[in-house]
Design a protein around this motif. Structure first.
Motif, PDB file in Angstrom:
ATOM      1  N   VAL A   1       0.768  -1.364  -0.453  1.00  0.00           N
ATOM      2  CA  VAL A   1      -0.185   0.228   0.180  1.00  0.00           C
ATOM      3  C   VAL A   1       0.585   1.083  -0.156  1.00  0.00           C
ATOM      4  CG1 VAL A   1      -1.771   0.946   1.302  1.00  0.00           C
ATOM      5  CG2 VAL A   1      -1.921  -0.756   1.426  1.00  0.00           C
ATOM      6  N   TYR A   2       1.857   1.455   0.421  1.00  0.00           N
ATOM      7  CA  TYR A   2       2.399   2.523   0.851  1.00  0.00           C
ATOM      8  C   TYR A   2       3.310   2.623  -0.160  1.00  0.00           C
ATOM      9  CZ  TYR A   2       6.822   5.617   2.720  1.00  0.00           C
ATOM     10  OH  TYR A   2       7.201   6.523   2.710  1.00  0.00           O
ATOM     11  N   GLU A   3       3.724   1.895  -1.025  1.00  0.00           N
ATOM     12  CA  GLU A   3       4.211   1.775  -2.465  1.00  0.00           C
ATOM     13  C   GLU A   3       3.165   2.636  -3.173  1.00  0.00           C
ATOM     14  OE1 GLU A   3       7.515   1.512  -3.977  1.00  0.00           O
ATOM     15  OE2 GLU A   3       8.015   1.362  -2.103  1.00  0.00           O
ATOM     16  N   ALA A   4       2.058   1.445  -3.106  1.00  0.00           N
ATOM     17  CA  ALA A   4       1.489   2.097  -4.493  1.00  0.00           C
ATOM     18  C   ALA A   4       0.699   3.742  -4.309  1.00  0.00           C
ATOM     19  CB  ALA A   4       0.012   1.219  -4.689  1.00  0.00           C
ATOM     20  N   THR A   5       1.271   4.409  -2.932  1.00  0.00           N
ATOM     21  CA  THR A   5       0.756   5.401  -2.309  1.00  0.00           C
ATOM     22  C   THR A   5       1.086   6.609  -3.342  1.00  0.00           C
ATOM     23  OG1 THR A   5      -0.326   4.709  -0.208  1.00  0.00           O
ATOM     24  CG2 THR A   5      -0.499   6.900  -0.443  1.00  0.00           C
ATOM     25  N   ALA A   6       0.761   8.012  -4.038  1.00  0.00           N
ATOM     26  CA  ALA A   6       0.999   8.857  -4.418  1.00  0.00           C
ATOM     27  C   ALA A   6       1.315   9.238  -3.711  1.00  0.00           C
ATOM     28  CB  ALA A   6       0.373   8.687  -6.232  1.00  0.00           C
ATOM     29  N   ARG A   7      -0.104   9.750  -3.079  1.00  0.00           N
ATOM     30  CA  ARG A   7      -0.568  11.113  -2.007  1.00  0.00           C
ATOM     31  C   ARG A   7      -0.841  10.699  -0.670  1.00  0.00           C
ATOM     32  NH1 ARG A   7      -0.239  15.950  -4.031  1.00  0.00           N
ATOM     33  NH2 ARG A   7      -0.547  16.519  -1.573  1.00  0.00           N
ATOM     34  N   ILE A   8      -0.407  11.106  -0.007  1.00  0.00           N
ATOM     35  CA  ILE A   8      -1.505  11.109   1.508  1.00  0.00           C
ATOM     36  C   ILE A   8      -2.227  12.102   1.927  1.00  0.00           C
ATOM     37  CG2 ILE A   8      -1.560  10.233   3.779  1.00  0.00           C
ATOM     38  CD1 ILE A   8       1.550   9.172   2.984  1.00  0.00           C
ATOM     39  N   SER A   9      -3.448  12.097   2.559  1.00  0.00           N
ATOM     40  CA  SER A   9      -4.039  13.037   2.646  1.00  0.00           C
ATOM     41  C   SER A   9      -5.143  13.236   3.941  1.00  0.00           C
ATOM     42  CB  SER A   9      -5.635  13.638   1.981  1.00  0.00           C
ATOM     43  OG  SER A   9      -5.614  13.364   0.499  1.00  0.00           O
ATOM     44  N   LEU A  10      -4.785  14.153   4.727  1.00  0.00           N
ATOM     45  CA  LEU A  10      -5.730  14.068   5.647  1.00  0.00           C
ATOM     46  C   LEU A  10      -6.785  14.045   5.402  1.00  0.00           C
ATOM     47  CD1 LEU A  10      -3.242  16.622   7.874  1.00  0.00           C
ATOM     48  CD2 LEU A  10      -3.695  14.157   8.369  1.00  0.00           C
ATOM     49  N   CYS A  11      -7.848  14.001   6.228  1.00  0.00           N
ATOM     50  CA  CYS A  11      -9.424  13.493   6.071  1.00  0.00           C
ATOM     51  C   CYS A  11      -9.962  15.129   6.541  1.00  0.00           C
ATOM     52  CB  CYS A  11     -10.461  13.091   7.318  1.00  0.00           C
ATOM     53  SG  CYS A  11     -12.244  13.389   7.602  1.00  0.00           S
ATOM     54  N   SER A  12      -9.492  16.212   6.438  1.00  0.00           N
ATOM     55  CA  SER A  12      -9.254  17.405   5.837  1.00  0.00           C
ATOM     56  C   SER A  12      -9.226  17.915   4.868  1.00  0.00           C
ATOM     57  CB  SER A  12      -8.996  18.384   7.065  1.00  0.00           C
ATOM     58  OG  SER A  12      -7.650  18.758   7.300  1.00  0.00           O
ATOM     59  N   SER A  13      -7.813  17.220   4.720  1.00  0.00           N
ATOM     60  CA  SER A  13      -7.471  17.980   2.980  1.00  0.00           C
ATOM     61  C   SER A  13      -7.908  16.589   2.118  1.00  0.00           C
ATOM     62  CB  SER A  13      -6.426  17.785   3.010  1.00  0.00           C
ATOM     63  OG  SER A  13      -5.644  16.440   3.390  1.00  0.00           O
ATOM     64  N   PHE A  14      -8.284  15.624   2.056  1.00  0.00           N
ATOM     65  CA  PHE A  14      -8.718  14.918   1.160  1.00  0.00           C
ATOM     66  C   PHE A  14     -10.462  15.072   1.061  1.00  0.00           C
ATOM     67  CE2 PHE A  14     -12.940  11.725   1.437  1.00  0.00           C
ATOM     68  CZ  PHE A  14     -12.785  11.069   0.504  1.00  0.00           C
ATOM     69  N   LEU A  15     -11.069  15.519   2.100  1.00  0.00           N
ATOM     70  CA  LEU A  15     -12.450  17.033   1.823  1.00  0.00           C
ATOM     71  C   LEU A  15     -12.248  17.521   1.054  1.00  0.00           C
ATOM     72  CD1 LEU A  15     -14.590  16.751   4.548  1.00  0.00           C
ATOM     73  CD2 LEU A  15     -15.679  15.722   2.209  1.00  0.00           C
ATOM     74  N   ALA A  16     -11.197  18.569   0.617  1.00  0.00           N
ATOM     75  CA  ALA A  16     -10.569  19.592   0.511  1.00  0.00           C
ATOM     76  C   ALA A  16     -10.778  19.235  -1.257  1.00  0.00           C
ATOM     77  CB  ALA A  16      -9.701  20.267   0.564  1.00  0.00           C
ATOM     78  N   SER A  17      -9.672  18.037  -1.114  1.00  0.00           N
ATOM     79  CA  SER A  17      -9.596  17.064  -2.424  1.00  0.00           C
ATOM     80  C   SER A  17     -10.647  17.547  -3.473  1.00  0.00           C
ATOM     81  CB  SER A  17      -8.586  16.073  -2.361  1.00  0.00           C
ATOM     82  OG  SER A  17      -7.279  16.412  -1.397  1.00  0.00           O
ATOM     83  N   VAL A  18     -11.429  16.981  -3.215  1.00  0.00           N
ATOM     84  CA  VAL A  18     -12.865  16.119  -3.772  1.00  0.00           C
ATOM     85  C   VAL A  18     -13.410  16.953  -3.993  1.00  0.00           C
ATOM     86  CG1 VAL A  18     -15.015  14.848  -3.625  1.00  0.00           C
ATOM     87  CG2 VAL A  18     -13.760  14.449  -1.934  1.00  0.00           C
ATOM     88  N   PHE A  19     -13.834  18.776  -3.411  1.00  0.00           N
ATOM     89  CA  PHE A  19     -14.274  19.628  -4.116  1.00  0.00           C
ATOM     90  C   PHE A  19     -13.495  20.274  -5.249  1.00  0.00           C
ATOM     91  CE2 PHE A  19     -16.798  19.214   0.054  1.00  0.00           C
ATOM     92  CZ  PHE A  19     -18.602  19.832  -0.553  1.00  0.00           C
ATOM     93  N   LEU A  20     -12.232  20.449  -4.253  1.00  0.00           N
ATOM     94  CA  LEU A  20     -11.166  20.871  -5.807  1.00  0.00           C
ATOM     95  C   LEU A  20     -11.220  20.737  -7.121  1.00  0.00           C
ATOM     96  CD1 LEU A  20      -9.205  24.014  -4.869  1.00  0.00           C
ATOM     97  CD2 LEU A  20      -7.634  22.125  -4.343  1.00  0.00           C
ATOM     98  N   GLY A  21     -10.815  19.204  -6.867  1.00  0.00           N
ATOM     99  CA  GLY A  21     -11.354  18.145  -7.655  1.00  0.00           C
ATOM    100  C   GLY A  21      -9.282  18.014  -8.305  1.00  0.00           C
TER     101      GLY A  21
END
Ligand SMILES: Nc1ncnc2c1ncn2[C@@H]1O[C@H](COP(=O)(O)OP(=O)(O)O)[C@@H](O)[C@H]1O
Ligand SMILES: O=C(CO)[C@@H](O)[C@H](O)COP(=O)(O)O
Length: 573
Positions: free
Chosen positions: A180-200
């Motif tokens: 999983v760690y290898e396949a991870t391109a980016r890590i979000s926190l719950c807060s920045s995850f939500l911001a990411s969805v709204f931001l696209g």
């Protein structure tokens, strides 16, 4: 046209839209258990793997909740097209692992299909560790040792190592699920995850929430190289980890961009609607009113938290300092207890049930709290009672589940035994548990409080205490908290109750959009302070400081601390 803001707080699953004058325009809610419990096999929003101490949530459920809460908001007639800015809050520390398809997929979301249909394939791990996860003891030991002890780690990152903190979680992910760690391109926190969805697009971490990771050097304002090396498994792994974490803007009011076309086309947001950094639920809670230094918020929910806004950075392993979400040079001081409402409920349920015509299930509990004198000392010579009531393993202090009862004769402390001549009733437990929760807060915040300038004759204590969360409805708890913690201006209930963090997110969006530029730029406190009205937002529920009671509790703080040390020496987590 009215200026409107939207915030979305995933911890409370609430979307709130406010107007420029801070009035609430629209609200909608999703309940993880009621809406998704069966589909995602969650209880109280989470799944648990007891064997490993893992507590986690399906990320797909969060994704689906975004569409659902917005659909509900629109159904309620919210003028979506007038929303000018979006911010929000999410549980702290929780992490989302995106794969290398995520960025492109977020950028090209098709409004004709749901988020869930399109985001199914963008996660390297389908779950997000929840803040209640406690699978990382080994990683915590490694973090604490790495800089030379818990105090050193707290000096640098604001906190000693904690199970839920994201650095320890990422380290465990690399060890336990290396693929999983290898396949991870980016890590979000719950807060920045939500911001990411709204931001696209994948959004950076928020400057306050990044301090809940045990990785950020607070005074240097950057990642700590040594802690990155530990997490990445050596110096050579650091560049890849840095890429996964991304850059962190130091301005809490930064505009990250405009809302993704998915939301303009599917829900009618305007194209110019701006997205600013989302923050953690606790930093957002301190934004739900103009909280001055010396004011404290006590959140009496399922867990309990004690929050202050302070310019003084005095880290200690037993509590947290985090960057203030909007005000550079200020910090959020936080105590976070797992045993809050549930522990009080257990004590309540050991009392006789209230009469059938009594609607308030807390009636007998409250009567006991109010009719029992401080420390259950009725007359001279009575031993003072002190207790710890932890049905769950506790964070503050880091101790396993258990109940401990002690007595104090003014100079020495003894463990209570049922065979002793002292009578310890269930009614006494009701008073002692509430006192115990407040005493722990007083003990740990005593170095942060000072005299309230308007009332220099009073001892150092919080200026105002604001209660939020379910327990804030309870007048007996408010009274006992006032007895123990004081409050030079009194104890208040914040009327937004359980929605404080969602509301704080909305205020943050408003500030980011309207604060102005250059020399004219207004701080969060200036902008919100000028528009916020006490009336309708807060209600005074107790006078706070009472000389006699404040002294009684001050005199047993040392004994309370000693009780904790004794319990810790035999029952560490
Ligand atoms: N009148 C009351 N007196 C004391 N506790 C209460 C009262 N009403 C609700 N609670 C407690 O509040 C807790 C839930 O608080 P809430 O802020 O809604 O939860 P959460 O932190 O999960 O969002 C429960 O543990 C419940 O026992
Ligand atoms: O971990 C912490 C603070 O450090 C908790 O305060 C969580 O942030 C609470 O999240 P919810 O259970 O309220 O969603």
């Amino acid at each position: 046209m009215n200026f409107k803001q939207l915030t979305y707080g995933v911890t409370k699953r609430i979307a709130i839209v406010i107007a420029s004058d801070l009035t609430v325009v629209s609200e909608a809610k999703v309940d993880f258990d009621a809406d998704f419990g069966a589909k995602y096999a969650v209880k109280k929003g989470v799944r648990i793997n007891e064997d490993e101490g893992e507590v986690y949530q399906p990320v797909a459920m969060w994704v689906e909740a975004v569409d659902l809460v917005l659909a509900r908001l629109r159904e309620k007639g919210c003028p979506m097209g007038q929303i000018k800015g979006v911010s929000g809050s999410g549980q702290q520390h929780s992490s989302v692992y995106w794969n290398s398809d995520a960025e492109a997929t977020l950028k090209s979301l098709d409004p004709k299909h749901s988020l869930l249909d399109q985001l199914g394939g963008v996660f390297a791990y389908e779950f997000a560790p929840n803040w209640q996860d406690h699978s990382t003891q080994k990683e915590c030991d490694d973090f604490d040792a790495h800089l030379g002890g818990p105090q050193k780690l707290a000096d640098v990152s604001g906190s000693a190592a904690h199970h839920r903190f994201t650095g320890t979680q990422i380290l465990r992910m690399r060890r336990r699920r290396p693929q999983v760690y290898e396949a991870t391109a980016r890590i979000s926190l719950c807060s920045s995850f939500l911001a990411s969805v709204f931001l696209g697009s994948i959004a950076p971490f928020d400057i306050s929430d990044v301090t809940g990771m045990n990785l950020w050097d607070i005074s240097a304002e950057t990642w700590n190289q040594k802690l990155l090396e530990l997490t990445a498994g050596g110096e050579e792994g650091v560049p890849a980890l840095r890429k996964k974490l991304g850059e962190v803007p130091t301005d809490g009011g930064v505009i990250l961009g405009t809302v993704s076309p998915y939301f303009t086309q599917r829900f009618g947001f305007s194209e110019g609607c701006r997205i600013t950094a989302f923050t953690g639920d606790n930093p957002a809670t301190i934004l739900s009113l103009p909280l001055r230094p010396l004011d404290a918020i006590v959140s009496l929910g399922t867990s309990s938290t004690f929050l202050m806004n302070t310019p003084n950075y005095k880290p200690d392993p037993s509590y947290h300092f985090m960057n203030h979400p909007t005000t550079k040079g200020h910090y959020m001081f936080m105590l976070c207890y797992k045993n809050g409402g549930l522990a009080r409920e257990k004590v309540r349920d050991a009392l006789p049930k209230p009469a059938a015509d009594e609607k308030d299930p807390w009636a007998n509990f409250n009567k006991s709290v109010l009719e029992t004198p401080p420390l259950d000392v009725h007359k001279d010579g009575d031993l003072a009672k002190l207790g710890l009531y932890f049905p769950l393993p506790e964070i503050v202090p880091n101790v396993q589940a258990g109940t401990w009862r002690y007595t104090h004769d003014g100079s020495s402390l003894s463990e209570y035994s049922a065979s002793s001549s002292t009578n310890w009733t269930s009614e006494a437990d009701a008073r002692i548990i509430v006192e115990s929760q407040a005493l722990s807060m007083r003990l740990r915040s005593q170095n942060l409080v000072s005299k309230t300038p308007e009332r220099p004759e009073l001892p150092a204590q919080p200026r105002r205490i604001y209660l939020v969360g379910g327990g804030s409805l309870n007048p007996a708890i408010a009274r006992a908290f006032g007895d123990v913690l004081g409050g030079a201006e009194g104890v208040y209930r914040l009327d937004v109750g359980g929605n404080a963090c969602a509301l704080g997110g909305a205020y943050k969006a408003l500030w980011a959009c309207e604060r102005g530029d250059g020399d004219e730029q207004q701080s969060f406190d200036e902008l919100i302070g000028a528009r916020w009205k006490e009336e309708g937002n807060v209600q005074k529920v107790d006078d706070g400081y009472r000389e006699k009671e404040y002294k009684i509790y001050g005199d047993v703080l040392g004994a309370f601390e000693e009780m904790e040390s004794r319990v810790l020496s035999v029952a560490k987590n």
